[in-house]
Motif scaffolding. Sequence first.
Motif, mmCIF file in Angstrom:
data_model
loop_
_atom_site.group_PDB
_atom_site.id
_atom_site.type_symbol
_atom_site.label_atom_id
_atom_site.label_comp_id
_atom_site.label_asym_id
_atom_site.label_seq_id
_atom_site.Cartn_x
_atom_site.Cartn_y
_atom_site.Cartn_z
ATOM 1 N N THR A 83 18.465 86.654 79.801
ATOM 2 C CA THR A 83 17.550 85.413 80.067
ATOM 3 C C THR A 83 16.762 86.112 81.375
ATOM 4 O O THR A 83 15.553 85.691 81.766
ATOM 5 C CB THR A 83 18.121 84.279 80.432
ATOM 6 O OG1 THR A 83 18.888 84.022 79.238
ATOM 7 C CG2 THR A 83 17.028 83.302 80.726
ATOM 8 N N GLU A 126 16.060 89.065 82.491
ATOM 9 C CA GLU A 126 15.337 90.198 82.567
ATOM 10 C C GLU A 126 14.079 89.848 81.771
ATOM 11 O O GLU A 126 13.034 90.131 82.113
ATOM 12 C CB GLU A 126 16.000 91.098 81.575
ATOM 13 C CG GLU A 126 16.877 92.169 82.267
ATOM 14 C CD GLU A 126 18.357 91.417 82.073
ATOM 15 O OE1 GLU A 126 18.610 90.252 81.440
ATOM 16 O OE2 GLU A 126 19.566 91.875 82.616
ATOM 17 N N LEU A 127 14.077 88.868 80.772
ATOM 18 C CA LEU A 127 12.917 88.089 80.135
ATOM 19 C C LEU A 127 11.998 87.467 81.056
ATOM 20 O O LEU A 127 10.941 87.625 80.999
ATOM 21 C CB LEU A 127 13.602 87.343 78.835
ATOM 22 C CG LEU A 127 12.283 86.751 77.855
ATOM 23 C CD1 LEU A 127 11.612 87.703 77.222
ATOM 24 C CD2 LEU A 127 13.122 85.727 76.781
#
Length: 61
Positions: free
Chosen positions: A2, A4-5
Amino acid sequence: MTTELLLALGIPAAYLVVSTLLLVQRPQTLPPLLQRLSTRRAIAWNTMVGLSIGVGHCDGH
């Protein structure tokens, strides 16, 4: 995942919003090349889409 996104989508989105706000506030400070491109909306749009596709596919392989 999450985090990284969020970073992958949040940083470019924030950059886009901030740079758009700066350009809207000061349109007369654009370099001559960008001023010419801004009079032709289709060329500017297609150039930016092409650049983002090209940069997105440069993954080093």
